[in-house]
Design a protein around this motif. Structure first.
Motif, PDB file in Angstrom:
ATOM      1  N   LYS A 187       5.569  -4.602  16.231  1.00 31.36           N
ATOM      2  CA  LYS A 187       4.819  -5.597  15.467  1.00 31.36           C
ATOM      3  C   LYS A 187       4.855  -5.217  13.986  1.00 31.36           C
ATOM      4  O   LYS A 187       5.380  -4.153  13.631  1.00 31.36           O
ATOM      5  N   ALA A 188       4.290  -6.061  13.142  1.00 29.59           N
ATOM      6  CA  ALA A 188       4.296  -5.776  11.701  1.00 29.59           C
ATOM      7  C   ALA A 188       2.861  -5.612  11.204  1.00 29.59           C
ATOM      8  O   ALA A 188       2.237  -6.578  10.767  1.00 29.59           O
ATOM      9  N   PRO A 189       2.320  -4.373  11.271  1.00 30.20           N
ATOM     10  CA  PRO A 189       0.968  -4.187  10.749  1.00 30.20           C
ATOM     11  C   PRO A 189       0.968  -4.223   9.226  1.00 30.20           C
ATOM     12  O   PRO A 189       1.923  -3.789   8.584  1.00 30.20           O
ATOM     13  N   ARG A 190      -0.090  -4.767   8.670  1.00 31.26           N
ATOM     14  CA  ARG A 190      -0.222  -4.830   7.215  1.00 31.26           C
ATOM     15  C   ARG A 190      -1.647  -4.445   6.841  1.00 31.26           C
ATOM     16  O   ARG A 190      -2.575  -4.619   7.634  1.00 31.26           O
ATOM     17  N   TYR A 191      -1.799  -3.923   5.604  1.00 28.59           N
ATOM     18  CA  TYR A 191      -3.127  -3.532   5.125  1.00 28.59           C
ATOM     19  C   TYR A 191      -3.436  -4.386   3.896  1.00 28.59           C
ATOM     20  O   TYR A 191      -2.757  -4.250   2.870  1.00 28.59           O
ATOM     21  N   GLY A 192      -4.413  -5.274   4.014  1.00 28.24           N
ATOM     22  CA  GLY A 192      -4.691  -6.218   2.933  1.00 28.24           C
ATOM     23  C   GLY A 192      -3.440  -7.005   2.575  1.00 28.24           C
ATOM     24  O   GLY A 192      -3.238  -7.350   1.407  1.00 28.24           O
ATOM     25  N   GLY A 193      -2.580  -7.219   3.567  1.00 31.34           N
ATOM     26  CA  GLY A 193      -1.339  -7.953   3.340  1.00 31.34           C
ATOM     27  C   GLY A 193      -0.179  -7.078   2.887  1.00 31.34           C
ATOM     28  O   GLY A 193       0.953  -7.533   2.829  1.00 31.34           O
ATOM     29  N   TYR A 194      -0.429  -5.817   2.577  1.00 33.79           N
ATOM     30  CA  TYR A 194       0.632  -4.933   2.067  1.00 33.79           C
ATOM     31  C   TYR A 194       1.350  -4.204   3.202  1.00 33.79           C
ATOM     32  O   TYR A 194       0.732  -3.774   4.171  1.00 33.79           O
ATOM     33  N   SER A 195       2.653  -4.030   3.015  1.00 36.05           N
ATOM     34  CA  SER A 195       3.469  -3.263   3.950  1.00 36.05           C
ATOM     35  C   SER A 195       3.374  -1.797   3.532  1.00 36.05           C
ATOM     36  O   SER A 195       3.942  -1.395   2.513  1.00 36.05           O
ATOM     37  N   CYS A 196       2.621  -1.007   4.270  1.00 35.74           N
ATOM     38  CA  CYS A 196       2.302   0.368   3.832  1.00 35.74           C
ATOM     39  C   CYS A 196       3.098   1.418   4.585  1.00 35.74           C
ATOM     40  O   CYS A 196       3.250   1.330   5.799  1.00 35.74           O
ATOM     41  N   GLU A 197       3.553   2.416   3.853  1.00 38.36           N
ATOM     42  CA  GLU A 197       4.135   3.605   4.471  1.00 38.36           C
ATOM     43  C   GLU A 197       2.996   4.505   4.925  1.00 38.36           C
ATOM     44  O   GLU A 197       1.979   4.649   4.231  1.00 38.36           O
ATOM     45  N   VAL A 198       3.161   5.116   6.102  1.00 36.16           N
ATOM     46  CA  VAL A 198       2.201   6.109   6.590  1.00 36.16           C
ATOM     47  C   VAL A 198       2.957   7.418   6.842  1.00 36.16           C
ATOM     48  O   VAL A 198       4.181   7.444   6.859  1.00 36.16           O
ATOM     49  N   GLY A 199       2.218   8.523   7.017  1.00 40.88           N
ATOM     50  CA  GLY A 199       2.873   9.799   7.321  1.00 40.88           C
ATOM     51  C   GLY A 199       2.573  10.844   6.280  1.00 40.88           C
ATOM     52  O   GLY A 199       1.700  10.670   5.415  1.00 40.88           O
ATOM     53  N   PRO A 200       3.315  11.953   6.322  1.00 44.22           N
ATOM     54  CA  PRO A 200       3.033  13.068   5.404  1.00 44.22           C
ATOM     55  C   PRO A 200       3.056  12.653   3.929  1.00 44.22           C
ATOM     56  O   PRO A 200       2.208  13.080   3.153  1.00 44.22           O
ATOM     57  N   LEU A 201       4.017  11.800   3.547  1.00 47.80           N
ATOM     58  CA  LEU A 201       4.079  11.391   2.140  1.00 47.80           C
ATOM     59  C   LEU A 201       2.860  10.538   1.781  1.00 47.80           C
ATOM     60  O   LEU A 201       2.282  10.704   0.696  1.00 47.80           O
ATOM     61  N   ALA A 202       2.449   9.656   2.680  1.00 46.73           N
ATOM     62  CA  ALA A 202       1.261   8.826   2.427  1.00 46.73           C
ATOM     63  C   ALA A 202       0.029   9.716   2.298  1.00 46.73           C
ATOM     64  O   ALA A 202      -0.811   9.518   1.411  1.00 46.73           O
ATOM     65  N   SER A 211      10.436   9.328  -1.919  1.00 46.10           N
ATOM     66  CA  SER A 211      11.886   9.513  -1.757  1.00 46.10           C
ATOM     67  C   SER A 211      12.148  10.259  -0.458  1.00 46.10           C
ATOM     68  O   SER A 211      11.222  10.746   0.190  1.00 46.10           O
ATOM     69  N   VAL A 212      13.435  10.382  -0.130  1.00 45.78           N
ATOM     70  CA  VAL A 212      13.836  11.147   1.059  1.00 45.78           C
ATOM     71  C   VAL A 212      13.310  12.579   0.964  1.00 45.78           C
ATOM     72  O   VAL A 212      12.664  13.095   1.886  1.00 45.78           O
ATOM     73  N   LEU A 213      13.568  13.252  -0.151  1.00 45.57           N
ATOM     74  CA  LEU A 213      13.139  14.651  -0.278  1.00 45.57           C
ATOM     75  C   LEU A 213      11.617  14.760  -0.373  1.00 45.57           C
ATOM     76  O   LEU A 213      11.029  15.741   0.096  1.00 45.57           O
ATOM     77  N   GLY A 214      10.981  13.759  -0.982  1.00 47.40           N
ATOM     78  CA  GLY A 214       9.516  13.770  -1.048  1.00 47.40           C
ATOM     79  C   GLY A 214       8.905  13.810   0.343  1.00 47.40           C
ATOM     80  O   GLY A 214       7.909  14.494   0.580  1.00 47.40           O
ATOM     81  N   ARG A 215       9.519  13.082   1.280  1.00 50.05           N
ATOM     82  CA  ARG A 215       8.975  13.084   2.658  1.00 50.05           C
ATOM     83  C   ARG A 215       9.175  14.449   3.310  1.00 50.05           C
ATOM     84  O   ARG A 215       8.268  14.962   3.976  1.00 50.05           O
ATOM     85  N   HIS A 216      10.351  15.046   3.133  1.00 53.74           N
ATOM     86  CA  HIS A 216      10.570  16.376   3.742  1.00 53.74           C
ATOM     87  C   HIS A 216       9.637  17.410   3.121  1.00 53.74           C
ATOM     88  O   HIS A 216       9.079  18.262   3.822  1.00 53.74           O
ATOM     89  N   ALA A 217       9.471  17.334   1.808  1.00 52.62           N
ATOM     90  CA  ALA A 217       8.608  18.311   1.116  1.00 52.62           C
ATOM     91  C   ALA A 217       7.160  18.141   1.551  1.00 52.62           C
ATOM     92  O   ALA A 217       6.460  19.125   1.831  1.00 52.62           O
ATOM     93  N   ALA A 218       6.702  16.901   1.635  1.00 53.29           N
ATOM     94  CA  ALA A 218       5.311  16.638   2.027  1.00 53.29           C
ATOM     95  C   ALA A 218       5.042  17.162   3.430  1.00 53.29           C
ATOM     96  O   ALA A 218       3.991  17.741   3.716  1.00 53.29           O
ATOM     97  N   ARG A 219       6.027  16.999   4.299  1.00 55.99           N
ATOM     98  CA  ARG A 219       5.866  17.456   5.689  1.00 55.99           C
ATOM     99  C   ARG A 219       5.751  18.975   5.745  1.00 55.99           C
ATOM    100  O   ARG A 219       4.893  19.525   6.437  1.00 55.99           O
TER     101      ARG A 219
END
Ligand code: NFE
Ligand code: MG
Length: 492
Positions: free
Chosen positions: A305-320, A353-361
């Motif tokens: 499905k396509a969950p949205r927050y206040g209508g926004y398509s949000c990224e979740v996870g370590p970077l978020a 970014s790609v590296l931002g996600r790896h670093a955040a994790r």
């Protein structure tokens, strides 16, 4: 316009298909599809409410502890138990979830993502590896940059990481009986009182794991970042982030819309199904959510499905989580975040970014391990770990937490003493969502658009982007179809 379909995307959890339209070597349009159906919400209807904590863990073997935490919190809420869990119960729940975070993050970097960056069949591992051996082959042809020494160190840590994950699983078995699908977390607390023996058993493994995170995982991520600095500028999502928060305030909740932090308001969560294989209807809050499959729906290309927050398509996870905690200056973690950004040379403006996600994790694996060291010493041996509760005939509850891959929510309605409705909105539902009713793409789709593809026979660049999200389609969708075409299915 060249079309490229990557199906399945390997080295992720579950089954994801990516369809790309490429012009002049750049992705113009991307569609992320989950070709399988998850029937867990249907399976839960009519069952005893406490079954939710056992059954929802079967959504996934990688993050089951997160599902048990979300469902236990959901039941706590429906049973009037929120705030009544004994301290031992809260601490052990957090320790179990912490172990799950660490093992999942280590798994992702080494055993799922690393082979995007390290070439192992150029002779440097002579005597160790043979052309054609799994799990390292076959491998795409690409611009693998680590030299011989770096490659050998990454390979060494890849093997060691298997042992680290085993120990993280053993730690969950100490307080949760077994892993995967531990049986420790229940409504009202946990099933096991701590003992001095168990605390010692848990703690010595934790110290070894923390050492690995500090001296191998983080340096290895920085090695990869040093070899591929262009990935600080590749794979940005739209810049909207969502975190529910978890682990006793270690991670604060909040939302970031267009770079601005907002307080979390769960009333803003909706799910759209315009391009999902479900019957059309209004966009609904998950507490009112429906699971009504329509495999052949026109225009639908995913079971997600396509969950949205206040209508926004949000990224979740370590970077978020990093973004929310950095922008909210969460005192529990802000010093560590600042220090990490400095040491790693990670440019804050390029974290999306790609590296931002790896670093955040990698950073959050360390934050969790450090916090676990405090929690384990706060346990009171022999003290109560669960509170008594009664199951009401009618009740409603929400259970929000963080899973390794991001914000996780469960919603329950109890009717006549059994489950009347149950809805899960899982992290990968956010990240791998298809377009919504306003045609806004999901975060993985956005991150892919604009990404270069040098060689469509070896599409390593989009795969690096997709894998940086650590998608888990087993969580997002579930239950096999008969022909593997995403259409012809039956609820098993
Ligand atoms: Ni199957 Fe999961 C995590 C959850 S992802 S791994 O983390 O919840 O959607
Ligand atoms: Mg759902």
């Amino acid at each position: 316009m060249k079309k490229l379909k990557i199906d399945p995307v390997t080295r992720i959890e579950g089954h994801l298909q990516i369809e790309l339209s490429i012009e002049d070597g750049i992705i113009k349009e991307a569609r992320a599809g989950g070709p399988m159906f998850r029937g867990i919400e249907i399976i839960l209807k009519g069952r005893h409410p406490l079954d939710a904590t056992r059954i929802t863990q079967r959504i996934c073997g990688v993050c089951p502890t997160s599902h048990s935490m979300a469902s236990a919190r959901c039941l706590d809420d429906a049973l009037g138990m929120t705030g009544k869990i004994p301290p031992n119960g809260e601490l052990i729940r957090n320790l179990l979830l912490g172990c799950n975070f660490i093992q999942s993050h280590v798994l992702h970097f080494y055993h799922l993502a690393a082979m995007d960056y390290v070439r192992l069949h150029n002779g440097v591992e002579a005597g160790l590896l043979k052309e054609g051996w799994g799990p390292f082959f076959p491998q795409h042809e690409a611009d693998y940059k680590p030299g011989k020494e770096e490659t050998l160190r990454l390979l060494h840590d890849y093997i060691k990481a298997l042992d680290i994950r085993r120990q993280a699983h053993e730690m969950q078995a100490i307080f949760g009986g077994k892993m995967p699908h531990q049986v420790g977390i229940i409504a009202g607390g946990v099933t096991m009182k701590p003992t001095a023996d168990k605390i010692a058993d848990f703690r010595f493994r934790l110290l070894r794991i923390k050492d690995f995170i500090e001296n191998s995982y983080i340096p290895d991520v920085l090695t990869v970042a040093g070899c591929y600095p262009e990935y600080w500028k590749t794979g940005a999502s739209a810049g909207h982030f969502l975190a529910y928060g978890a682990l006793d305030g270690l991670f604060a909740g909040g939302a970031v819309k267009e770079g601005k932090l907002e307080k979390l308001n769960t009333g803003e969560i909706t799910e759209s199904v315009k391009h999902s294989r479900f019957k059309d209807g209004e966009t609904l809050h998950p507490s009112q959510g429906k699971t009504e499959p329509q495999p052949e729906k026109d225009g639908a290309y995913s079971w997600v499905k396509a969950p949205r927050y206040g209508g926004y398509s949000c990224e979740v996870g370590p970077l978020a989580r990093l973004m929310v905690n950095y922008l909210s200056r969460n005192p529990a973690v802000i010093d560590d975040i600042e220090k990490f950004l400095k040491v790693s040379g990670a440019p804050p403006e390029n974290l999306n970014s790609v590296l931002g996600r790896h670093a955040a994790r990698a950073l959050e694996a360390l934050l969790v391990a450090k916090k676990m060291e405090e929690w384990i010493l706060k346990l009171e041996p022999g003290g109560e770990a669960a509170a008594h509760f009664e199951i009401p005939a009618e009740g409603e509850g929400a259970g929000l937490t963080e899973a390794p891959r991001g914000a996780l929510g469960h919603w329950i309605k109890i009717r006549n003493g059994v489950i009347g409705n149950y809805q899960c909105v899982v992290p990968t539902t956010w990240n791998a969502s298809p377009r919504d009713d306003k045609e806004q793409p999901g975060p993985i789709e956005t991150a892919l658009e604009g990404c270069p593809v040098k060689d469509t026979d070896n599409p390593v660049e989009p795969l690096r982007v997709v894998r940086s999200f650590d998608p888990c389609l087993a969580c997002a969708v579930h239950v096999l179809n008969r022909k593997g075409n995403g259409k012809d299915f039956s609820v098993l």
